[in-house]
Scaffold this active site. Structure first.
Site, PDB file in Angstrom:
ATOM      1  CE  LYS A   1      -4.525   0.582   0.226  1.00  8.57           C
ATOM      2  NZ  LYS A   1      -5.540  -0.421  -0.131  1.00  8.57           N
TER       3      LYS A   1
HETATM    4  N1  GLU Z   1      -7.186   0.018  -3.122  1.00  3.06           N
HETATM    5  C1  GLU Z   1      -7.971  -1.131  -3.445  1.00  3.06           C
HETATM    6  C2  GLU Z   1      -8.056  -2.067  -2.256  1.00  3.06           C
HETATM    7  O1  GLU Z   1      -7.937  -1.664  -1.130  1.00  3.06           O
HETATM    8  C3  GLU Z   1      -7.525  -1.807  -4.731  1.00  3.06           C
HETATM    9  C4  GLU Z   1      -6.112  -2.274  -4.751  1.00  3.06           C
HETATM   10  C5  GLU Z   1      -5.672  -2.791  -6.119  1.00  3.06           C
HETATM   11  O2  GLU Z   1      -6.484  -2.839  -7.030  1.00  3.06           O
HETATM   12  O3  GLU Z   1      -4.496  -3.116  -6.245  1.00  3.06           O
HETATM   13  O4  GLU Z   1      -8.308  -3.241  -2.390  1.00  3.06           O
END
Ligand code: GLU
Length: 421
Positions: free
Chosen positions: A111
Site C-alpha cells: 500500500k
Molecule cells: N485500493 C484497493 C483495495 O484496497 C484496490 C487495490 C488494487 O487494485 O491493487 O483493495
C-alpha cells in the site's frame, strides 16, 4: 498503540496485527514463520518538494509499504488523505496480502499513501505531486515487482500520471506498472465499478448462505464514493432498498428508500448526498445505527468500535471499506449475532479486476465487459463460499476463516520456497 480517550483499540496497525494473531492461532505455524508473516517486508518513507500554483514550494510526506512478496509481486492502492500515517499504510498493506491470497491472486500485499488533502489541490498541483511521488517510489514499483492502484483520494487520472511518469523514465510505455488506469491507456473495462459491484455480489452470496434474501432487504451505506455509491446502485438493482447513505459531509435517510442514481446526481451537483430532497438528514456516524438489514461501511477504517457496536441495528455488515470494524467491535457484534462479511472478501472485487487489467496489459490482449464481469462474479462467489465453508468447519467467524485461509496459503508458499539462503 493509539487509544482514544475512551480506551478503544483503533489504530489500524494494532487492529490488523490483532486480527492476524487471532487467526494465526488456528493455523499450525512455527514461531519464526508467524513473525515473518506478521511484519512488513519493507517500508519506504519519502519527503519530497512540490511546486505550488502560487510559486511556493511545499514538502509532502509519502509512504510505500510492502507487507509480503511471497506469492508474487506486491499489489495495493495509493491513498491521498490528510490523516495518512505509516501505521495506516502498513495495516492496509497487510490486508492486501490476505485479500489477494483469499482471492487466489498471484500477488503479495502493498500500500502507498501521501499525507495531503487532494480536494484542496489544483489539478496542476495534484499532477506534480503525483509525478514526484511516483518518481520517489520508482525504486520499488514495476510490473514485475509492485503494482499500485487507486484507493481513497486517488483515481484513474492519478494512475495515468503514474504510468506516464514511470514510462518516461524507462523510455517506453509500461502500462502494467499500475492498474485502475483509464481504458484509453491500457485500463480494463469494468475496473472503476469493480469494488462496489464486487461488494454487492459478495453481499448477495453471503445473504444467500445465511438463509436471508437480498430482495426487499433494507441497506444503509456509509461513504458514497467509488465503493459506496456503486455498491448502493448494484444492491438496488438486485432488489434491495437503500434506506440511508452518507459521505464525509453528512447523510440522509428515507424509510421507503432512496434512488441511488438520483443520489449520485445530487452528489455530483452539490458535492454531497446531504440535503437530498425529501429525505431526513443524518450524520455519517448515525448512518451506522439506522434500522436496516444490511450495513455497508464503505468509508474509512475504525468506524464500528466498542463505543457504537451495540447500536448497530443491521443483521449483516458487509465491509466495503478496509478495516471499518475494530476487533473489539467484532466481538460485540458476534455476541449479538450480527454477521460481519470481512473487508478482505467483501471489497476484493477491486483488486480482482486490477489483476485482470494487469494480465490484459502483459498480454496486450483486452477482454470484453462480459468476460470481465463473468470472471469477477465467478471468482468472488467461489471465495465467499470457501470462506463460509472454513468458518463452518472450524467454528470461527468469517473474518477469522478468511484470514486462516490466507495465512495457510502464504505459509505453504513460504515452506515450499524455503528460507533464503
Ligand atoms: N485500493 C484497493 C483495495 O484496497 C484496490 C487495490 C488494487 O487494485 O491493487 O483493495
Amino acid at each position: 498503540m493509539t487509544e482514544t480517550r475512551s480506551g478503544a483499540l483503533q489504530d489500524p496497525w494494532e487492529m490488523a496485527l490483532e486480527q492476524f494473531q487471532r487467526a494465526a492461532q488456528h493455523v499450525p505455524l512455527k514461531r519464526g514463520i508467524r513473525e515473518f508473516l506478521a511484519y512488513p517486508k519493507r517500508e519506504l518513507t519519502v519527503n519530497f518538494p512540490v511546486k505550488m500554483d502560487d510559486g511556493s514550494v511545499r514538502i509532502f510526506t509519502g509512504y510505500r509499504v510492502h507487507h509480503s512478496t511471497v506469492l508474487g509481486p506486491s499489489k495495493g492502492g495509493i491513498r491521498y488523505h490528510p490523516a495518512v500515517t505509516l501505521g495506516e499504510v502498513r495495516a492496509l498493506a497487510m490486508w492486501m496480502t490476505w485479500k489477494c491470497a483469499i482471492a487466489g491472486l498471484p500477488y503479495g500485499g502493498a500500500k502507498g499513501g501521501v499525507v495531503c488533502d487532494p480536494k484542496s489541490l489544483s489539478a496542476g498541483e495534484l499532477e506534480r505531486l503525483t509525478r514526484r511521488y511516483a518518481t520517489e517510489i520508482s525504486v520499488l514499483i514495476g510490473p514485475e515487482s509492485d503494482i499500485p492502484a487507486p484507493d481513497v483520494g486517488t483515481n484513474a487520472q492519478v494512475m495515468a500520471w503514474i504510468m506516464d511518469t514511470y514510462s518516461m523514465h524507462r523510455g517506453y510505455s509500461v502500462p502494467a506498472v499500475v492498474t485502475g488506469k483509464p481504458v484509453s491507456v491500457g485500463g480494463s473495462v469494468g475496473r472503476e465499478e469493480a469494488t462496489g459491484l464486487g461488494c454487492a455480489i459478495v453481499a448477495r452470496e453471503a445473504l444467500r448462505l445465511a438463509g436471508l434474501s437480498l430482495a426487499g432487504a433494507r441497506v444503509a451505506v456509509q461513504g458514497f464514493g467509488n465503493v459506496g455509491s456503486v455498491a448502493a446502485a448494484a444492491l438496488h438493482r438486485m432488489g434491495a432498498v437503500i434506506v440511508a447513505a452518507s459521505d464525509s459531509r453528512g447523510g440522509v435517510y428515507h424509510d421507503r428508500g432512496l434512488d441511488p442514481q438520483a443520489l449520485v446526481e445530487h452528489k455530483r451537483a452539490t458535492g454531497t448526498v446531504a440535503g437530498f430532497p425529501g429525505a431526513r438528514p443524518l450524520t455519517a456516524q448515525e448512518v451506522l445505527e439506522v434500522p436496516c438489514d444490511v450495513l455497508v461501511p464503505a468509508a474509512l477504517e475504525g468506524q464500528i468500535t466498542r463505543e457504537n457496536a451495540a447500536r448497530v441495528a443491521a443483521r449483516v455488515v458487509v465491509e466495503g471499506a478496509n478495516g471499518p470494524t475494530t476487533p473489539e467491535a467484532d466481538d460485540l457484534l458476534r455476541a449479538r449475532g450480527v454477521l460481519v462479511v470481512p473487508d478482505v472478501v467483501a471489497n476484493a472485487g477491486g483488486v480482482v479486476v486490477s489483476y485482470f487489467e494487469w494480465v490484459q496489459d502483459l498480454q496486450a490482449f483486452f477482454w470484453s465487459e462480459e468476460e470481465v464481469r463473468e470472471r469477477l462474479e465467478r471468482l468472488l462467489a467461489r471465495s465467499v463460499h470457501e470462506v463460509w465453508r472454513v468458518s463452518q468447519e472450524r467454528g470461527v467467524d468469517l473474518r477469522t476463516a478468511a484470514l486462516v485461509r490466507a495465512i495457510e496459503r502464504v505459509a505453504e508458499a513460504v515452506h515450499t520456497r524455503g528460507i533464503y539462503p
